[in-house]
Design a protein around this motif. Structure first.
Motif, PDB file in Angstrom:
ATOM      1  N   TYR C  18      92.811  56.532   9.348  1.00 48.80           N
ATOM      2  CA  TYR C  18      92.816  57.396  10.408  1.00 48.80           C
ATOM      3  C   TYR C  18      93.119  56.483  11.648  1.00 48.80           C
ATOM      4  CZ  TYR C  18      91.099  60.575  13.833  1.00 48.80           C
ATOM      5  OH  TYR C  18      91.063  61.516  15.088  1.00 48.80           O
ATOM      6  N   GLY C  19      92.256  55.289  11.412  1.00 51.74           N
ATOM      7  CA  GLY C  19      92.370  54.423  12.760  1.00 51.74           C
ATOM      8  C   GLY C  19      93.587  53.763  13.029  1.00 51.74           C
ATOM      9  N   LEU C  20      94.305  53.710  11.901  1.00 46.64           N
ATOM     10  CA  LEU C  20      95.774  52.903  11.836  1.00 46.64           C
ATOM     11  C   LEU C  20      96.770  54.035  12.634  1.00 46.64           C
ATOM     12  CD1 LEU C  20      95.949  50.653   8.728  1.00 46.64           C
ATOM     13  CD2 LEU C  20      95.626  50.105  11.209  1.00 46.64           C
ATOM     14  N   LEU C  21      96.442  55.368  12.301  1.00 44.83           N
ATOM     15  CA  LEU C  21      96.998  56.576  12.600  1.00 44.83           C
ATOM     16  C   LEU C  21      97.023  56.442  14.166  1.00 44.83           C
ATOM     17  CD1 LEU C  21      97.102  59.398  10.568  1.00 44.83           C
ATOM     18  CD2 LEU C  21      98.947  58.928  11.749  1.00 44.83           C
ATOM     19  N   LEU C  22      95.962  56.137  14.790  1.00 45.91           N
ATOM     20  CA  LEU C  22      95.396  56.527  15.923  1.00 45.91           C
ATOM     21  C   LEU C  22      96.063  55.263  16.703  1.00 45.91           C
ATOM     22  CD1 LEU C  22      91.831  57.450  16.391  1.00 45.91           C
ATOM     23  CD2 LEU C  22      93.836  58.711  17.074  1.00 45.91           C
ATOM     24  N   VAL C  23      96.072  54.042  16.114  1.00 41.10           N
ATOM     25  CA  VAL C  23      96.815  52.789  16.794  1.00 41.10           C
ATOM     26  C   VAL C  23      98.239  53.322  17.343  1.00 41.10           C
ATOM     27  CG1 VAL C  23      97.436  50.494  16.418  1.00 41.10           C
ATOM     28  CG2 VAL C  23      95.185  51.194  15.787  1.00 41.10           C
ATOM     29  N   LEU C  24      98.691  53.785  16.029  1.00 38.20           N
ATOM     30  CA  LEU C  24     100.349  54.138  16.408  1.00 38.20           C
ATOM     31  C   LEU C  24     100.233  55.267  17.236  1.00 38.20           C
ATOM     32  CD1 LEU C  24     102.838  53.372  14.929  1.00 38.20           C
ATOM     33  CD2 LEU C  24     102.604  55.585  13.700  1.00 38.20           C
ATOM     34  N   VAL C  40      91.290  46.461  16.158  1.00 35.62           N
ATOM     35  CA  VAL C  40      90.535  45.602  15.799  1.00 35.62           C
ATOM     36  C   VAL C  40      89.080  46.239  15.218  1.00 35.62           C
ATOM     37  CG1 VAL C  40      88.941  43.608  16.688  1.00 35.62           C
ATOM     38  CG2 VAL C  40      91.144  43.654  17.211  1.00 35.62           C
ATOM     39  N   VAL C  41      88.777  47.132  15.925  1.00 37.32           N
ATOM     40  CA  VAL C  41      87.605  47.991  15.505  1.00 37.32           C
ATOM     41  C   VAL C  41      87.624  48.678  14.466  1.00 37.32           C
ATOM     42  CG1 VAL C  41      86.482  49.975  16.338  1.00 37.32           C
ATOM     43  CG2 VAL C  41      86.642  48.038  18.046  1.00 37.32           C
ATOM     44  N   SER C  42      88.576  49.174  14.030  1.00 38.36           N
ATOM     45  CA  SER C  42      88.786  50.200  12.912  1.00 38.36           C
ATOM     46  C   SER C  42      89.055  49.386  11.679  1.00 38.36           C
ATOM     47  CB  SER C  42      89.483  51.413  13.049  1.00 38.36           C
ATOM     48  OG  SER C  42      90.966  50.943  12.831  1.00 38.36           O
ATOM     49  N   THR C  43      89.455  48.406  12.033  1.00 36.69           N
ATOM     50  CA  THR C  43      89.803  47.489  10.561  1.00 36.69           C
ATOM     51  C   THR C  43      88.779  46.516  10.431  1.00 36.69           C
ATOM     52  OG1 THR C  43      91.344  46.417  11.910  1.00 36.69           O
ATOM     53  CG2 THR C  43      92.201  47.801  10.257  1.00 36.69           C
ATOM     54  N   VAL C  44      88.135  45.961  11.230  1.00 37.82           N
ATOM     55  CA  VAL C  44      87.197  44.676  11.069  1.00 37.82           C
ATOM     56  C   VAL C  44      85.599  45.334  11.111  1.00 37.82           C
ATOM     57  CG1 VAL C  44      86.103  42.913  12.067  1.00 37.82           C
ATOM     58  CG2 VAL C  44      88.631  43.063  11.765  1.00 37.82           C
ATOM     59  N   ALA C  45      85.377  46.185  12.229  1.00 41.93           N
ATOM     60  CA  ALA C  45      83.914  46.476  12.608  1.00 41.93           C
ATOM     61  C   ALA C  45      83.341  47.424  11.695  1.00 41.93           C
ATOM     62  CB  ALA C  45      83.800  46.568  14.126  1.00 41.93           C
ATOM     63  N   TYR C  46      84.166  48.591  11.931  1.00 39.70           N
ATOM     64  CA  TYR C  46      83.669  49.795  11.093  1.00 39.70           C
ATOM     65  C   TYR C  46      83.479  49.579   9.541  1.00 39.70           C
ATOM     66  CZ  TYR C  46      83.117  53.012  15.020  1.00 39.70           C
ATOM     67  OH  TYR C  46      82.940  53.636  15.991  1.00 39.70           O
ATOM     68  N   PRO C  47      84.494  48.991   8.771  1.00 37.53           N
ATOM     69  CA  PRO C  47      84.187  48.956   7.483  1.00 37.53           C
ATOM     70  C   PRO C  47      83.188  48.105   7.184  1.00 37.53           C
ATOM     71  CG  PRO C  47      86.488  48.818   7.988  1.00 37.53           C
ATOM     72  CD  PRO C  47      85.870  48.835   9.329  1.00 37.53           C
ATOM     73  N   LEU C  48      82.965  46.946   7.810  1.00 36.46           N
ATOM     74  CA  LEU C  48      81.840  46.080   7.713  1.00 36.46           C
ATOM     75  C   LEU C  48      80.275  46.876   7.476  1.00 36.46           C
ATOM     76  CD1 LEU C  48      82.210  42.644   9.261  1.00 36.46           C
ATOM     77  CD2 LEU C  48      81.324  43.059   7.137  1.00 36.46           C
TER      78      LEU C  48
END
Lengths: 114, 246, 64
Positions: C18-24, C40-48
């Motif tokens: 969903y985060g990547l969809l929002l980036v698009l 950056v936030v939805s691929t790095v920070a949130y999953p961690l």
């Protein structure tokens, strides 16, 4: 087109709230809150959009070309990064609740009994 | 749905209904998609570059035209990190001498390369915030992500060198303090708070923007350190019980 | 969709998508700064942080 955009925003917001209400897991609840927050980002950015305009960065672009609204972008951009820390705080609270009472189900946790 | 959920749903329904009504009323008065009329935005698009010598108008707004709001956001960041630290630090059992080395050399090498790439990319995004899309906020998170790769690729012991609270806490506080100090410096010099102190520099290069550049770096430092503190707290509260069970 | 999936572990995966969809979406809306930060936030920070929170709650529940 306009109705579609606003309907999408309302839908995302509503489904985030619905997920938070029926949630059986505090971590799931935190993620539903992020979904709700993202609906506000979409709303802000679509309010600033101008058809046929480009991004508000003027490197190698002639000054005066039409660009979308930069003000809402600044609001959204700081909000995205700060929301990470706020959700981290919520998750830390969830971890603490889990340590005190042993479960992350909001229905099983009886308040003021820790 | 269980009893509690039903109660929650019953309370939520009328509130949501009221909210939906308000939303519909607001949307009916909102402009059509793609027809943005805001005078402030269009004015800023035209005057920001000659006035602030920064080709990225959004960054100019974040650090200059609305610099005070950014200070507020930074303090939200700071306050919630303090909250996380308070909550999670007492969950930590004493670390002792655990080691969790990653024994594959290929992973260590790959991790080192990737970490350098990510950290440099993050620094680049943060540095060129005034010229191309980017800025302190984005770059800060990227830098923190790169440093976390140290843990993933190299194991627990090298990570403790980066993730120690003695290193990160002053860095984070320093970043927040630097922002306020830059504002106060302007105040001392007789201008309004956060007024631009240095010369405006040449548009389109790293030197553009004056005080904005320094504020940008202060924010990058703060965001990177804050994210690292978060990751450290979460990792430590997870790792130590995990390792001591081996 | 992200909110309707009840298992947190699967939910992070969905939220990353969903985060990547929002980036698009943000790129289409001509907002590169916001797209960068969301990426950056939805691929790095949130999953961690979410993964660590899940594993912490899982393990302690399995201890009993």
């Amino acid at each position: 087109m306009t109705i579609l955009v606003y309907a999408v925003v309302a839908w995302v917001f509503g489904i985030g709230i619905y997920g938070a209400i029926v949630s059986r897991n505090l971590i799931h609840l935190a993620l539903c809150l992020t979904v709700t927050q993202s609906s506000t980002y979409i709303l802000l950015l679509t309010l600033g959009y101008k058809r046929g305009a480009t991004a508000p960065i003027f490197k190698d672009v002639k000054l005066g070309t039409a660009a979308v609204d930069p003000v809402v972008q600044s609001l959204t951009l700081t909000d995205v990064v700060v929301s990470v820390t706020v959700i981290a705080l919520i998750l830390a609270l969830a971890l603490d609740v889990h340590r005190q009472s042993g479960s992350v189900d909001p229905d099983e946790i009886s308040t003021l009994n820790g | 749905m269980s009893g509690r959920q039903r109660v929650r749903a019953w309370i939520a329904a009328p509130v949501l209904g009221l909210f939906a009504a308000l939303l519909g009323w607001g949307f009916s008065g909102a402009p059509a998609f793609g027809a943005f009329h805001g005078a402030y935005g269009e004015l800023l698009n035209r005057i920001a570059v000659p006035q602030r010598h920064s080709t990225n108008v959004v960054t100019a707004i974040v650090f200059d035209y609305r610099g005070f709001d950014t200070m507020g956001e930074e303090f939200i960041l700071f306050a919630s990190v303090v909250g996380v630290v308070l909550l999670l630090r007492e969950m930590r059992e004493p670390a002792g001498d655990q080691d969790d080395p990653v024994t594959s050399d290929a992973i260590r090498l790959f991790g080192l390369v990737m970490m350098s790439v990510v950290v440099v990319a993050g620094l680049w995004v943060a540095a060129f915030g005034l010229v191309t899309p980017g800025g302190g906020f984005q770059g800060g998170v990227a830098i923190a992500g790169g440093i976390v790769l140290v843990f993933l690729a190299a194991g627990y012991r090298p990570w403790t060198r980066f993730g120690s609270q003695h290193l990160l806490d002053p860095l984070e506080g320093g970043g927040a303090a630097a922002y306020v100090a830059l504002g106060l410096a302007a105040l001392i010099a007789g201008a309004p708070f956060l007024h631009n102190l240095l010369g405006l520099g040449v548009t389109g290069t790293l030197k553009s923007g004056g005080s904005m550049t320094l504020l940008n770096w202060a924010v990058a430092l703060e965001v990177a350190a804050a994210n690292l503190v978060l990751y450290t707290e979460f990792l430590e509260s997870y790792l130590v019980p995990h390792l001591s069970r081996r | 969709m992200v909110a309707l999936c009840l298992d947190p572990l699967r939910q992070i995966f969905l939220s990353g998508v969903y985060g990547l969809l929002l980036v698009l979406l943000f790129v289409i809306l001509q907002a590169p700064d916001v797209a960068l930060s969301m990426l950056v936030v939805s691929t790095v920070a949130y999953p961690l942080i979410v993964l660590i929170a899940i594993s912490r709650t899982r393990r302690e529940r399995g201890k009993e």
